[in-house]
Design an enzyme around this catalytic site. Structure first.
Site, short mmCIF file in Angstrom:
data_model
loop_
_atom_site.label_atom_id
_atom_site.label_comp_id
_atom_site.label_asym_id
_atom_site.label_seq_id
_atom_site.Cartn_x
_atom_site.Cartn_y
_atom_site.Cartn_z
N GLY A 12 9.09 -45.15 -2.67
CA GLY A 12 10.37 -44.31 -2.02
C GLY A 12 11.49 -45.12 -1.63
O GLY A 12 12.31 -44.68 -0.60
N ALA A 13 12.01 -45.91 -2.67
CA ALA A 13 13.09 -46.94 -2.20
C ALA A 13 14.43 -46.22 -2.84
O ALA A 13 15.37 -47.00 -2.75
CB ALA A 13 12.87 -48.14 -2.61
N SER A 14 14.52 -45.24 -3.42
CA SER A 14 15.92 -44.95 -4.10
C SER A 14 16.89 -44.13 -3.00
O SER A 14 17.91 -44.00 -3.30
CB SER A 14 15.65 -43.49 -5.02
OG SER A 14 14.97 -42.35 -4.31
N VAL A 54 3.17 -41.50 -6.42
CA VAL A 54 2.16 -41.71 -5.54
C VAL A 54 0.91 -40.81 -5.56
O VAL A 54 -0.12 -41.12 -5.04
CB VAL A 54 2.59 -42.07 -4.24
CG1 VAL A 54 3.58 -43.24 -3.96
CG2 VAL A 54 3.01 -40.90 -3.55
N ASN A 80 6.30 -46.02 2.14
CA ASN A 80 7.39 -45.17 2.68
C ASN A 80 7.62 -43.81 1.97
O ASN A 80 8.01 -42.72 2.69
CB ASN A 80 8.88 -45.95 2.55
CG ASN A 80 10.01 -44.99 2.90
OD1 ASN A 80 10.11 -44.91 4.02
ND2 ASN A 80 10.75 -44.57 1.50
N SER A 133 5.49 -41.90 11.98
CA SER A 133 6.72 -41.16 12.75
C SER A 133 6.01 -41.07 14.04
O SER A 133 4.77 -41.07 14.49
CB SER A 133 6.77 -39.90 11.99
OG SER A 133 7.69 -39.06 13.15
N TYR A 146 3.16 -31.69 8.77
CA TYR A 146 3.86 -33.20 8.81
C TYR A 146 3.12 -34.02 9.89
O TYR A 146 2.85 -35.23 9.64
CB TYR A 146 5.23 -33.11 8.82
CG TYR A 146 6.00 -34.41 8.92
CD1 TYR A 146 6.18 -35.00 7.57
CD2 TYR A 146 6.36 -34.95 10.08
CE1 TYR A 146 6.94 -36.37 7.55
CE2 TYR A 146 7.17 -36.05 9.90
CZ TYR A 146 7.27 -36.96 8.92
OH TYR A 146 8.03 -38.11 8.64
#
Length: 271
Positions: A12-14, A54, A80, A133, A146
Site C-alpha cells: 500500500g505504498a502509492s 493482498v 500497510n 491503529s 475497522y
C-alpha cells in the site's frame, strides 16, 4: 543482515503512510519495493513499485517469489495496505462487506506474513511491522468493523512475535491516531444503511472532519516505522503521534468509566 543494502517491502505504498514509509526507509539506507493494486509505476528516487493485491493468494505468492528472485531475500516487511468503512452503525454493513474489510486489513497481513516468513526463517533474521491503529487499543463506536480488524491485528502480531523471535525475526505494531492521508477519502460507505442512524452518521462525519484538520502528518508515522525497523531491541507496540500516545496512556491508567465518558463526549454522542 545478508543484504547490502537491506531489502524492504512496503504494501500500500502509492500514497499516504505507505508512501511516506517507503521514502523514509530509502533515506535510512534500505532498498525499497512498494506495492499498489493499480500496478507498477515510477516512484521517487530508487523506490520500485510492484503490482500486488493482498487479497489474492496467487498475487502475493508471485510478488514475493519475484522479489526473492531479484534480491535473494527480504529483510523487512511493512504491512500497510488497508481500508475503512465510513462512520456507520455496525449493523449497517453486510456480512460480505465485513468479510471484504477483514480480507484486506487482517487476512492480507496473514497472507503476506505466510509468504515472507519462510524466507526470513531460512536467512535467520527479519522484521515484520504491521500498521495497526490506536483504535485497535481504544475502540471508537461507529467504526466497529475497522476497529475489530485492527484489534485482531494486535493479537496476531503479539502471538507471532513470540513464535518467531527465536528464529531471529521480530514483529512490531505501529499505532497511529488520525493521520492526514487519502484514507478517509477512500473509505467506502456502509452497504446496508438504515434511516435510524442517519443523524448520527451526519454528526460523526462533521466531528471526524474536524479531527482530520489537526491530524498528524504521515511522516510522523513513517519515522516510527523506521525506528521500529532499526531498533536493536524492538518493542512490540509503538504509538505514533501525540494523540495516540495520550489515548494509550488513558487506556492503561484511566478508570474505565472515565475513558468511556471521554470517548462519548469527544464524539458528541450524549447530546
Amino acid at each position: 543482515m545478508t543484504s547490502n543494502p537491506p531489502i524492504a517491502l512496503v504494501t500500500g505504498a502509492s500514497s499516504g503512510i505507505g508512501q511516506a514509509t517507503a521514502n523514509w526507509l530509502a533515506k535510512a539506507g534500505y532498498r525499497v519495493y512498494g506495492t499498489s493494486r493499480r500496478g507498477a509505476q515510477a516512484m521517487q528516487g530508487s523506490i520500485s513499485m510492484l503490482t500486488l493485491d493482498v487479497t489474492d493468494d496467487a498475487s502475493v505468492s508471485a510478488l514475493v517469489s519475484e522479489l526473492i528472485r531479484r534480491e535473494g531475500g527480504i529483510d523487512l516487511l511493512v504491512n500497510n495496505a488497508g481500508f475503512g468503512i465510513a462512520p456507520a452503525g455496525a449493523e449497517e454493513s453486510s456480512i460480505e462487506q465485513a468479510q471484504a474489510l477483514f480480507d484486506t486489513n487482517f487476512f492480507g497481513v496473514v497472507r503476506m506474513t505466510r509468504a515472507v516468513v519462510p524466507h526470513m526463517r531460512r536467512q535467520g533474521h527479519g522484521r515484520i511491522i504491521n500498521l495497526g491503529s490506536i483504535l485497535g487499543v481504544v475502540p471508537m463506536p461507529y467504526v466497529a468493523l475497522y476497529v475489530a480488524s485492527k484489534h485482531a491485528l494486535e493479537g496476531y502480531s503479539e502471538a507471532l512475535d513470540h513464535e518467531l523471535r527465536t528464529r531471529g525475526i521480530r514483529v512490531s505494531v505501529i499505532e497511529p491516531a488520525f493521520t492526514k492521508t487519502q484514507f478517509e477519502a477512500n473509505t467506502i460507505e456502509a452497504d446496508a444503511t438504515l434511516d435510524e442512524y442517519r443523524t448520527v452518521r451526519a454528526s460523526l462525519a462533521k466531528v471526524l472532519s474536524q479531527s482530520m484538520a489537526s491530524a498528524d502528518d504521515p511522516d510522523i508515522v513513517a519515522k516510527v516505522v523506521v525506528k521500529a525497523a532499526s531498533a536493536a531491541r524492538p518493542k512490540l507496540r509503538y504509538t505514533a503521534g501525540a494523540a495516540a500516545a495520550r489515548l494509550s496512556l488513558l487506556r492503561t491508567f484511566a478508570p474505565a468509566a472515565m475513558l468511556d465518558s471521554g470517548i462519548r463526549k469527544s464524539l458528541q454522542l450524549d447530546r
